[in-house]
Design a protein around this motif. Structure first.
Motif, PDB file in Angstrom:
ATOM      1  N   VAL A   1      14.478   0.269   7.154  1.00  0.00           N
ATOM      2  CA  VAL A   1      13.467   1.103   7.818  1.00  0.00           C
ATOM      3  C   VAL A   1      13.691   1.105   9.331  1.00  0.00           C
ATOM      4  N   GLU A   2      13.984  -0.059   9.889  1.00  0.00           N
ATOM      5  CA  GLU A   2      14.223  -0.172  11.337  1.00  0.00           C
ATOM      6  C   GLU A   2      15.459   0.608  11.767  1.00  0.00           C
ATOM      7  N   TYR A   3      16.532   0.548  10.968  1.00  0.00           N
ATOM      8  CA  TYR A   3      17.753   1.281  11.312  1.00  0.00           C
ATOM      9  C   TYR A   3      17.543   2.783  11.241  1.00  0.00           C
ATOM     10  N   LYS A   4      16.758   3.224  10.287  1.00  0.00           N
ATOM     11  CA  LYS A   4      16.455   4.655  10.191  1.00  0.00           C
ATOM     12  C   LYS A   4      15.729   5.121  11.455  1.00  0.00           C
ATOM     13  N   ARG A   5      14.786   4.326  11.933  1.00  0.00           N
ATOM     14  CA  ARG A   5      14.062   4.650  13.166  1.00  0.00           C
ATOM     15  C   ARG A   5      15.000   4.625  14.370  1.00  0.00           C
ATOM     16  N   LYS A   6      15.834   3.598  14.420  1.00  0.00           N
ATOM     17  CA  LYS A   6      16.761   3.435  15.532  1.00  0.00           C
ATOM     18  C   LYS A   6      17.717   4.616  15.646  1.00  0.00           C
ATOM     19  N   LEU A   7      18.192   5.098  14.493  1.00  0.00           N
ATOM     20  CA  LEU A   7      19.132   6.216  14.472  1.00  0.00           C
ATOM     21  C   LEU A   7      18.430   7.570  14.524  1.00  0.00           C
TER      22      LEU A   7
ATOM     23  N   GLY B   1       6.377   0.816   7.071  1.00  0.00           N
ATOM     24  CA  GLY B   1       6.823   2.149   7.462  1.00  0.00           C
ATOM     25  C   GLY B   1       7.622   2.854   6.379  1.00  0.00           C
ATOM     26  N   VAL B   2       7.416   2.424   5.123  1.00  0.00           N
ATOM     27  CA  VAL B   2       8.064   3.083   3.983  1.00  0.00           C
ATOM     28  C   VAL B   2       7.491   4.492   3.840  1.00  0.00           C
ATOM     29  N   ASP B   3       8.331   5.430   3.411  1.00  0.00           N
ATOM     30  CA  ASP B   3       7.911   6.829   3.329  1.00  0.00           C
ATOM     31  C   ASP B   3       7.139   7.162   2.055  1.00  0.00           C
ATOM     32  N   LYS B   4       7.461   6.475   0.964  1.00  0.00           N
ATOM     33  CA  LYS B   4       6.911   6.890  -0.323  1.00  0.00           C
ATOM     34  C   LYS B   4       6.887   5.721  -1.301  1.00  0.00           C
ATOM     35  N   ILE B   5       5.909   5.748  -2.207  1.00  0.00           N
ATOM     36  CA  ILE B   5       5.851   4.777  -3.300  1.00  0.00           C
ATOM     37  C   ILE B   5       5.878   5.535  -4.616  1.00  0.00           C
ATOM     38  N   LYS B   6       6.736   5.082  -5.522  1.00  0.00           N
ATOM     39  CA  LYS B   6       6.813   5.673  -6.855  1.00  0.00           C
ATOM     40  C   LYS B   6       6.339   4.628  -7.860  1.00  0.00           C
ATOM     41  N   LEU B   7       5.289   4.974  -8.574  1.00  0.00           N
ATOM     42  CA  LEU B   7       4.718   4.068  -9.568  1.00  0.00           C
ATOM     43  C   LEU B   7       5.159   4.537 -10.948  1.00  0.00           C
ATOM     44  N   GLN B   8       5.863   3.690 -11.649  1.00  0.00           N
ATOM     45  CA  GLN B   8       6.439   4.049 -12.943  1.00  0.00           C
ATOM     46  C   GLN B   8       5.817   3.197 -14.024  1.00  0.00           C
ATOM     47  N   GLU B   9       5.119   3.832 -14.935  1.00  0.00           N
ATOM     48  CA  GLU B   9       4.514   3.094 -16.038  1.00  0.00           C
ATOM     49  C   GLU B   9       5.600   2.395 -16.861  1.00  0.00           C
TER      50      GLU B   9
ATOM     51  N   MET C   1       7.729   6.673  12.088  1.00  0.00           N
ATOM     52  CA  MET C   1       6.785   7.752  11.828  1.00  0.00           C
ATOM     53  C   MET C   1       6.863   8.142  10.359  1.00  0.00           C
ATOM     54  N   ASN C   2       5.725   8.279   9.676  1.00  0.00           N
ATOM     55  CA  ASN C   2       5.717   8.482   8.243  1.00  0.00           C
ATOM     56  C   ASN C   2       6.117   9.887   7.872  1.00  0.00           C
ATOM     57  N   LEU C   3       7.063   9.987   6.933  1.00  0.00           N
ATOM     58  CA  LEU C   3       7.574  11.280   6.473  1.00  0.00           C
ATOM     59  C   LEU C   3       6.481  12.130   5.868  1.00  0.00           C
ATOM     60  N   HIS C   4       5.482  11.493   5.245  1.00  0.00           N
ATOM     61  CA  HIS C   4       4.429  12.221   4.562  1.00  0.00           C
ATOM     62  C   HIS C   4       3.630  13.104   5.506  1.00  0.00           C
TER      63      HIS C   4
ATOM     64  N   LYS D   1      16.641   9.319  12.300  1.00  0.00           N
ATOM     65  CA  LYS D   1      16.999  10.165  11.176  1.00  0.00           C
ATOM     66  C   LYS D   1      15.758  10.534  10.354  1.00  0.00           C
ATOM     67  N   VAL D   2      15.708  11.779   9.899  1.00  0.00           N
ATOM     68  CA  VAL D   2      14.664  12.193   8.961  1.00  0.00           C
ATOM     69  C   VAL D   2      14.965  11.628   7.577  1.00  0.00           C
ATOM     70  N   PHE D   3      16.252  11.639   7.229  1.00  0.00           N
ATOM     71  CA  PHE D   3      16.703  11.080   5.953  1.00  0.00           C
ATOM     72  C   PHE D   3      17.557   9.845   6.206  1.00  0.00           C
ATOM     73  N   PRO D   4      17.586   8.928   5.247  1.00  0.00           N
ATOM     74  CA  PRO D   4      17.028   9.021   3.899  1.00  0.00           C
ATOM     75  C   PRO D   4      15.528   8.741   3.856  1.00  0.00           C
ATOM     76  N   ILE D   5      14.881   9.306   2.844  1.00  0.00           N
ATOM     77  CA  ILE D   5      13.539   8.868   2.498  1.00  0.00           C
ATOM     78  C   ILE D   5      13.673   7.421   2.011  1.00  0.00           C
ATOM     79  N   ILE D   6      12.858   6.543   2.552  1.00  0.00           N
ATOM     80  CA  ILE D   6      12.857   5.148   2.097  1.00  0.00           C
ATOM     81  C   ILE D   6      11.643   4.969   1.182  1.00  0.00           C
ATOM     82  N   SER D   7      11.909   4.645  -0.072  1.00  0.00           N
ATOM     83  CA  SER D   7      10.819   4.550  -1.036  1.00  0.00           C
ATOM     84  C   SER D   7      10.864   3.239  -1.797  1.00  0.00           C
ATOM     85  N   ILE D   8       9.747   2.944  -2.431  1.00  0.00           N
ATOM     86  CA  ILE D   8       9.635   1.767  -3.299  1.00  0.00           C
ATOM     87  C   ILE D   8       9.295   2.267  -4.696  1.00  0.00           C
TER      88      ILE D   8
END
Length: 361
Positions: free
Chosen positions: A183-189, A221-229, A1-4, A191-198
């Motif tokens: 991502v699968e282990y976070k779902r299995k356990l 099922g990643v929670d967030k994407i961070k785009l860095q110039e 389930m997406n954290l967003h 857990k709300v955290f950690p946020i999994i991001s790219i």
């Protein structure tokens, strides 16, 4: 389930109660006081108190198991911060809330990384973020149960051949397997955290692949994407995107805003320009400690220091500011030097600040 979507409110409540625990009024009071004084110092220049950094970057590993074309950490001799030294640093900076574990190396190369996260997060109630290339992982269940706040995978493109040409020595297939696994282990356990991001470094060579990356992140099922110039450091192996290409990027961020959280860090405009001269956020709210336990105002002057200059020619006028060395445990001296630095900051910026793309006058 997406954290967003469904978990955002729960996550925010959990985050607040973690760093401001009701059962420890003294910890809560000291941290809130430090935030208030740091804000006044940042906003109005009141350098009266020796405030502690709210964000502490600690280098757990120097050196890497791959060699990215824009970095070169793979050429550095591998060195490791001991758990005992890490514990001393965390104990000294009780007021600090955010801990970033990375700098110029791969954190998951450390045999103590899970123990470090567990101590900072569970024992000292801090929000711990780890950046990794995801070519290797510690035991995933132990990692999740150590309660990091965020785990970020550095993936610049989801085109396998291009990815492997940028992050030399890495296997795209292996990285994706590890990302899916965590991502699968976070779902299995459950857990709300950690946020999994790219975290994706945006260059002229990779900006056309961003939509594929966003779609893949949503599918996994990643929670967030961070785009860095792309930051102009220290190798000129990739190119900075043009204005028209950046317009397409903003379009994609808006297009997917209701499907996944997307953050963008521009180095040449945008969010960083809202602060007038002298109001550098990083200088006022952070400290960086490298593998030698030298203390810098933020992560930027580290990259202009002599340690890295041995490998790369970065800046002719680098003055390499170091507040001290934390090995002797003299926190008061370091914070006093930091206060003096901040008091002069508006009047007389160090030379590396004048060349820093995050600082605008």
């Amino acid at each position: 389930m997406n954290l967003h979507f469904s978990s955002q409110t729960t996550a925010n409540i959990m985050k607040i109660l973690k760093v401001f625990p009701l059962f420890s009024p003294s910890m809560t009071f000291n941290r809130l006081k430090n935030i208030l004084f740091s804000f006044l110092e940042w906003k109005f220049g009141f350098g009266i108190f020796n405030t502690a950094p709210i964000l502490l970057t600690i280098e757990p590993v120097r050196g890497c198991n791959i060699n990215c074309v824009m970095c070169g950490a793979g050429e550095a001799k591998k060195r490791y911060l001991s758990f005992e030294d890490f514990k001393k640093i965390i104990d000294l900076f009780d007021e600090s809330i955010y801990i970033f574990l990375y700098l110029w190396g791969e954190p998951f190369l450390s045999k103590d990384i899970v123990k470090m996260i567990e101590y900072a997060s569970i024992v000292k109630r801090k929000l711990v973020t780890v950046y990794s290339n995801f070519t290797i992982l510690p035991d995933v269940e132990s990692l999740i149960l150590s309660e990091p706040y965020e785990i970020t995978a550095s993936i610049d493109t989801f085109v396998p051949e291009k990815y492997e040409s940028i992050r030399k020595g890495a296997s795209f297939k292996n990285v994706m397997k590890n990302l899916k696994k965590i991502v699968e282990y976070k779902r299995k356990l459950k857990k709300v955290f950690p946020i999994i991001s790219i975290n994706s470094v945006i260059s002229k060579e990779t900006i056309g692949d961003i939509e594929v990356g966003i779609k893949t992140a949503i599918e996994i099922g990643v929670d967030k994407i961070k785009l860095q110039e792309l930051f102009p450091f220290p190798r000129k192996s990739l190119d900075i995107p043009g204005e028209e290409e950046m317009k397409e990027l903003y379009y994609l961020i808006d297009k997917y805003r209701n499907k996944i959280k997307v953050e963008f860090m521009p180095f040449y405009g945008g969010n960083w320009r809202i602060f007038p001269r002298g109001y550098c956020f990083l200088a006022h709210f952070s400290l960086t400690m490298d593998i030698n336990k030298d203390v810098f105002p933020c992560c930027m002057p580290f990259y202009f220091s002599e340690a890295v200059k041995i490998l790369f020619t970065l800046c002719d006028n680098s003055d390499n500011p170091i507040f001290g060395n934390i090995a002797n445990g003299d926190k008061k001296s370091i914070l006093r030097t930091r206060r003096e630095f901040l008091c002069k900051f508006r009047r007389s910026r160090p030379s590396f600040c004048r060349t820093c793309p995050l600082y605008y006058s």
